[in-house]
Design an enzyme around this catalytic site. Structure first.
Site, PDB file in Angstrom:
ATOM      1  N   ASP A  53       0.802  -1.223   0.000  1.00  0.00           N
ATOM      2  CA  ASP A  53       0.000   0.000   0.000  1.00  0.00           C
ATOM      3  C   ASP A  53       0.838   1.278   0.000  1.00  0.00           C
ATOM      4  O   ASP A  53       0.428   2.306   0.529  1.00  0.00           O
ATOM      5  CB  ASP A  53      -0.966   0.030   1.208  1.00  0.00           C
ATOM      6  CG  ASP A  53      -1.872  -1.187   1.215  1.00  0.00           C
ATOM      7  OD1 ASP A  53      -2.191  -1.681   0.122  1.00  0.00           O
ATOM      8  OD2 ASP A  53      -2.249  -1.641   2.316  1.00  0.00           O
ATOM      9  N   LYS A  84       1.818   2.143  -5.153  1.00  0.00           N
ATOM     10  CA  LYS A  84       2.348   1.589  -6.411  1.00  0.00           C
ATOM     11  C   LYS A  84       1.445   1.908  -7.599  1.00  0.00           C
ATOM     12  O   LYS A  84       1.903   2.337  -8.655  1.00  0.00           O
ATOM     13  CB  LYS A  84       2.517   0.056  -6.278  1.00  0.00           C
ATOM     14  CG  LYS A  84       3.493  -0.341  -5.177  1.00  0.00           C
ATOM     15  CD  LYS A  84       3.549  -1.840  -4.977  1.00  0.00           C
ATOM     16  CE  LYS A  84       2.305  -2.427  -4.341  1.00  0.00           C
ATOM     17  NZ  LYS A  84       2.050  -2.029  -2.955  1.00  0.00           N
ATOM     18  N   GLY A 126      -4.610  -4.199  -3.788  1.00  0.00           N
ATOM     19  CA  GLY A 126      -5.594  -3.161  -4.082  1.00  0.00           C
ATOM     20  C   GLY A 126      -4.812  -1.921  -4.458  1.00  0.00           C
ATOM     21  O   GLY A 126      -4.174  -1.315  -3.604  1.00  0.00           O
ATOM     22  N   HIS A 127      -4.787  -1.586  -5.739  1.00  0.00           N
ATOM     23  CA  HIS A 127      -3.980  -0.462  -6.218  1.00  0.00           C
ATOM     24  C   HIS A 127      -4.902   0.684  -6.627  1.00  0.00           C
ATOM     25  O   HIS A 127      -5.735   0.533  -7.522  1.00  0.00           O
ATOM     26  CB  HIS A 127      -3.104  -0.903  -7.396  1.00  0.00           C
ATOM     27  CG  HIS A 127      -2.063  -1.922  -6.999  1.00  0.00           C
ATOM     28  ND1 HIS A 127      -1.128  -2.424  -7.858  1.00  0.00           N
ATOM     29  CD2 HIS A 127      -1.812  -2.512  -5.798  1.00  0.00           C
ATOM     30  CE1 HIS A 127      -0.346  -3.284  -7.210  1.00  0.00           C
ATOM     31  NE2 HIS A 127      -0.750  -3.362  -5.962  1.00  0.00           N
ATOM     32  N   GLN A 147       1.907  -6.078  -3.169  1.00  0.00           N
ATOM     33  CA  GLN A 147       2.355  -6.205  -1.777  1.00  0.00           C
ATOM     34  C   GLN A 147       3.642  -5.391  -1.587  1.00  0.00           C
ATOM     35  O   GLN A 147       3.829  -4.408  -2.279  1.00  0.00           O
ATOM     36  CB  GLN A 147       2.559  -7.680  -1.374  1.00  0.00           C
ATOM     37  CG  GLN A 147       1.263  -8.476  -1.256  1.00  0.00           C
ATOM     38  CD  GLN A 147       0.688  -8.913  -2.596  1.00  0.00           C
ATOM     39  OE1 GLN A 147       1.355  -9.555  -3.377  1.00  0.00           O
ATOM     40  NE2 GLN A 147      -0.557  -8.563  -2.841  1.00  0.00           N
TER      41      GLN A 147
HETATM   42  P1  GDP Z   1      -0.783   0.363  -3.557  1.00  0.00           P
HETATM   43  O1  GDP Z   1      -1.382  -0.915  -3.096  1.00  0.00           O
HETATM   44  O2  GDP Z   1       0.700   0.400  -3.322  1.00  0.00           O
HETATM   45  O3  GDP Z   1      -1.129   0.719  -4.984  1.00  0.00           O
HETATM   46  O4  GDP Z   1      -1.392   1.508  -2.630  1.00  0.00           O
HETATM   47  P2  GDP Z   1      -2.946   1.655  -2.180  1.00  0.00           P
HETATM   48  O5  GDP Z   1      -3.721   2.167  -3.325  1.00  0.00           O
HETATM   49  O6  GDP Z   1      -3.426   0.431  -1.505  1.00  0.00           O
HETATM   50  O7  GDP Z   1      -2.805   2.727  -1.028  1.00  0.00           O
HETATM   51  C1  GDP Z   1      -2.267   3.990  -1.245  1.00  0.00           C
HETATM   52  C2  GDP Z   1      -3.324   5.026  -0.817  1.00  0.00           C
HETATM   53  O8  GDP Z   1      -2.718   6.292  -0.701  1.00  0.00           O
HETATM   54  C3  GDP Z   1      -4.430   5.194  -1.833  1.00  0.00           C
HETATM   55  O9  GDP Z   1      -5.606   5.543  -1.173  1.00  0.00           O
HETATM   56  C4  GDP Z   1      -3.933   6.357  -2.690  1.00  0.00           C
HETATM   57  O10 GDP Z   1      -4.991   7.081  -3.315  1.00  0.00           O
HETATM   58  C5  GDP Z   1      -3.265   7.200  -1.659  1.00  0.00           C
HETATM   59  N1  GDP Z   1      -2.101   7.987  -2.090  1.00  0.00           N
HETATM   60  C6  GDP Z   1      -1.134   7.645  -2.989  1.00  0.00           C
HETATM   61  N2  GDP Z   1      -0.180   8.596  -3.024  1.00  0.00           N
HETATM   62  C7  GDP Z   1      -0.541   9.548  -2.134  1.00  0.00           C
HETATM   63  C8  GDP Z   1       0.057  10.772  -1.691  1.00  0.00           C
HETATM   64  O11 GDP Z   1       1.133  11.169  -2.107  1.00  0.00           O
HETATM   65  N3  GDP Z   1      -0.636  11.470  -0.734  1.00  0.00           N
HETATM   66  C9  GDP Z   1      -1.815  11.057  -0.220  1.00  0.00           C
HETATM   67  N4  GDP Z   1      -2.399  11.807   0.722  1.00  0.00           N
HETATM   68  N5  GDP Z   1      -2.394   9.908  -0.608  1.00  0.00           N
HETATM   69  C10 GDP Z   1      -1.763   9.159  -1.549  1.00  0.00           C
HETATM   70  P1  IMO Z   2      -0.945  -4.161  -2.252  1.00  0.00           P
HETATM   71  O1  IMO Z   2      -0.498  -4.694  -3.590  1.00  0.00           O
HETATM   72  C1  IMO Z   2      -0.971  -4.610   2.070  1.00  0.00           C
HETATM   73  C2  IMO Z   2      -1.133  -8.673   3.673  1.00  0.00           C
HETATM   74  C3  IMO Z   2      -2.392  -9.113   4.375  1.00  0.00           C
HETATM   75  C4  IMO Z   2      -1.811 -10.113   5.353  1.00  0.00           C
HETATM   76  C5  IMO Z   2      -0.701 -10.773   4.556  1.00  0.00           C
HETATM   77  C6  IMO Z   2      -1.104 -12.069   3.885  1.00  0.00           C
HETATM   78  O2  IMO Z   2      -2.235  -3.447  -2.294  1.00  0.00           O
HETATM   79  O3  IMO Z   2       0.156  -3.384  -1.625  1.00  0.00           O
HETATM   80  P2  IMO Z   2      -2.671 -12.765   1.849  1.00  0.00           P
HETATM   81  O4  IMO Z   2      -4.019 -12.311   1.439  1.00  0.00           O
HETATM   82  O5  IMO Z   2      -1.602 -12.529   0.840  1.00  0.00           O
HETATM   83  O6  IMO Z   2      -2.684 -14.174   2.360  1.00  0.00           O
HETATM   84  O7  IMO Z   2      -2.309 -11.880   3.143  1.00  0.00           O
HETATM   85  O8  IMO Z   2      -0.335  -9.840   3.565  1.00  0.00           O
HETATM   86  N1  IMO Z   2      -1.344  -8.155   2.292  1.00  0.00           N
HETATM   87  C7  IMO Z   2      -1.245  -6.875   1.949  1.00  0.00           C
HETATM   88  N2  IMO Z   2      -1.032  -5.783   2.728  1.00  0.00           N
HETATM   89  N3  IMO Z   2      -1.077  -4.486   0.727  1.00  0.00           N
HETATM   90  C8  IMO Z   2      -1.260  -5.565  -0.057  1.00  0.00           C
HETATM   91  O9  IMO Z   2      -1.233  -5.493  -1.399  1.00  0.00           O
HETATM   92  C9  IMO Z   2      -1.392  -6.830   0.554  1.00  0.00           C
HETATM   93  N4  IMO Z   2      -1.609  -8.082   0.103  1.00  0.00           N
HETATM   94  C10 IMO Z   2      -1.557  -8.887   1.168  1.00  0.00           C
HETATM   95  O10 IMO Z   2      -3.026  -8.030   5.018  1.00  0.00           O
HETATM   96  O11 IMO Z   2      -1.215  -9.440   6.434  1.00  0.00           O
HETATM   97 MG    MG Z   3      -2.910  -1.589  -1.802  1.00  0.00          MG
END
Ligand code: GDP
Ligand code: IMO
Ligand code: MG
Length: 423
Positions: A14, A17, A41-42, A223
């Site tokens: 998270d 990416k 979840g991207h 991840q």
């Molecule tokens: P990913 O899994 O690495 O793609 O990241 P996620 O989408 O799960 O989580 C990143 C969260 O931070 C999302 O809600 C994005 O919209 C938000 N986000 C990304 N970059 C920034 C930033 O520079 N500032 C803020 N405030 N939010 C951001």
């Molecule tokens: P993105 O790509 C954050 C965590 C879960 C749990 C562990 C194992 O959005 O960054 P799993 O479902 O793989 O058996 O879970 O890994 N986890 C993540 N945490 N971002 C993710 O993906 C994750 N995918 C799995 O919360 O602790």
């Molecule tokens: Mg994510």
């Protein structure tokens, strides 16, 4: 011959990416996912709209880019169909822009049930899995029982599916799942039928030919490094190699075909699910970061645990990935902080450690912090580093010095536009 650039998470996922892949996609012909599955979840935000992708690469919103799901990914047809339906509803022609490896493994309904069953068996030691069936699917892959996308082309696909399901049922015994299975199975076969319109490829040939023909490729990680099955905080990890090496096995590219490796990290740190997190702030400060940063899971909606940036973990992640540049995310979340803490070391039994210890799950680890002056200024409107407050520039220089790697991208908000590419 061109090389594959890689963009991946250096923390516990998270990091942002999806946002950065979307930002840099215009520089690439192909965006390819190499591991993980719908546990990811991207999030992408542009034109005031938010999109969350789970299986589909984050290049899908840009014209002229092909998106590849590599052999290292595990696919739940129900989830990917839902993603595609949403994209098609807003006019994106996914069929012509998405290619899927024949060798990608399928998540079947009983994998999801097994995931739930396994977590219930673990009780208080549960991993905190997203319950998307990731672990059981990779277990069947390495156990050589798995079902792959390419199997859907064969006449005995249904028999292969049934054999796998019966193997799972033997493990599940009298666990209560019949109703859930019946519901999921109907949807699963409908989704498989829907997926038959997509082109299945040998992604290793596709990617290597593209490189030979001068095309540019970016591999998108899911991840983060600290969730890697080998190098993360085992057993509180996911079931795939999330690091650069995962690109080689998950797409079929040789190690000497890896180009730039962009490591992504937040200006602080989060984790969702169980497991060690030395710099966690289980207090008001942590809650404050969660609220300002909207730190709630994009896949499960769970609260993300929040804490200060952790340099020992980041140095470790940069080392195992061979990161050549960094992208610092969510700096704006710290805009209102007078002081920012940076974890520089850990203290274990009175001794100082600047690396991530093997036995971290069982050790009593105390983070050692250095205090850095906050910039106390709203960064969300900043589009050029020449407008950056000095304290923010100092924070970046401090991190670059400590991490020995340049920070080439700075993100100051969730929108596509809130991104600064540094020279
Ligand atoms: P990913 O899994 O690495 O793609 O990241 P996620 O989408 O799960 O989580 C990143 C969260 O931070 C999302 O809600 C994005 O919209 C938000 N986000 C990304 N970059 C920034 C930033 O520079 N500032 C803020 N405030 N939010 C951001
Ligand atoms: P993105 O790509 C954050 C965590 C879960 C749990 C562990 C194992 O959005 O960054 P799993 O479902 O793989 O058996 O879970 O890994 N986890 C993540 N945490 N971002 C993710 O993906 C994750 N995918 C799995 O919360 O602790
Ligand atoms: Mg994510």
């Amino acid at each position: 011959m061109n090389k594959v650039d890689v963009l991946l998470g250096l923390q516990w996922g998270d990091e942002g990416k999806g946002k950065i892949v979307d930002v840099v996609t215009p520089n690439y012909d192909i965006i390819a996912r190499f591991q993980g599955g719908p546990n990811a979840g991207h999030t992408l935000i542009f034109d005031d709209k938010k999109y969350v992708l789970h299986t589909i690469p984050s290049g899908i919103f840009r014209d002229n880019t092909i998106n590849v799901i590599g052999n290292g990914v595990v696919i739940d047809p129900i989830i990917i169909k839902d993603e595609i339906d949403k994209l098609e509803a807003i006019g994106i022609d996914v069929t012509s822009k998405l290619l899927i490896s024949k060798k990608a493994h399928l998540i079947v309904p009983t994998h999801k049930i097994l995931d739930k069953y396994s977590e219930e068996q673990k009780g208080k030691n549960k991993i905190g899995s997203t319950l998307k069936g990731i672990g059981p699917t990779y277990m069947d892959k390495t156990g050589r029982n798995g079902l792959r996308m390419g199997d859907s082309l064969s006449a005995n696909f249904k028999d292969k599916y049934t054999a796998l399901k019966e193997k799972h049922q033997a493990i599940l015994g009298d666990y209560d799942y019949a109703e859930l299975l019946a519901e999921l199975e109907t949807k699963w076969f409908e989704a498989m039928e829907f997926m038959s319109k997509f082109t299945l490829i040998d992604s290793e040939h596709y990617i290597n030919n593209a490189l030979k023909n001068g095309q540019t490729v970016l591999a998108e990680g899911a991840q983060g490094t600290m969730l890697d099955v080998d190098f993360g905080t085992y057993p509180f990890v996911t079931s795939s190699n999330t690091i650069t090496a995962g690109t080689c096995t998950g797409l079929g590219v040789a190690p000497n075909r890896i180009g730039e490796v962009i490591g992504i990290f937040k200006a602080y740190c989060t984790r969702v699910g169980s497991g060690p997190f030395p710099s966690e702030l289980d207090n008001e400060v942590g809650e404050n970061i969660r609220e300002i940063g909207h730190e709630y899971g994009a896949t499960t909606g769970r609260d993300r645990r929040c804490g200060w940036i952790d340099l020992p973990a980041l140095k470790y992640a940069i080392m195992v990935n061979g990161a050549t540049q960094l992208s610092m995310m969510k700096a704006d979340v710290l805009d209102s902080f007078e002081e920012i803490q940076v974890c520089t070391h850990y203290e274990i039994d009175g001794e100082k450690f600047d690396y991530f210890p093997y036995d971290i799950n069982s050790l009593n680890v105390t983070p050692v912090y250095e205090s850095v002056k906050g910039w106390n200024k709203d960064l969300t409107g900043m589009r050029d580093m020449k407008d950056a407050p000095q304290a923010f520039l100092d924070y970046i220089s401090y991190l670059e010095r400590e991490l020995q790697t340049p920070i080439s991208i700075v993100s100051v908000g969730p929108d596509r536009e809130q991104t600064i590419i540094r020279k």
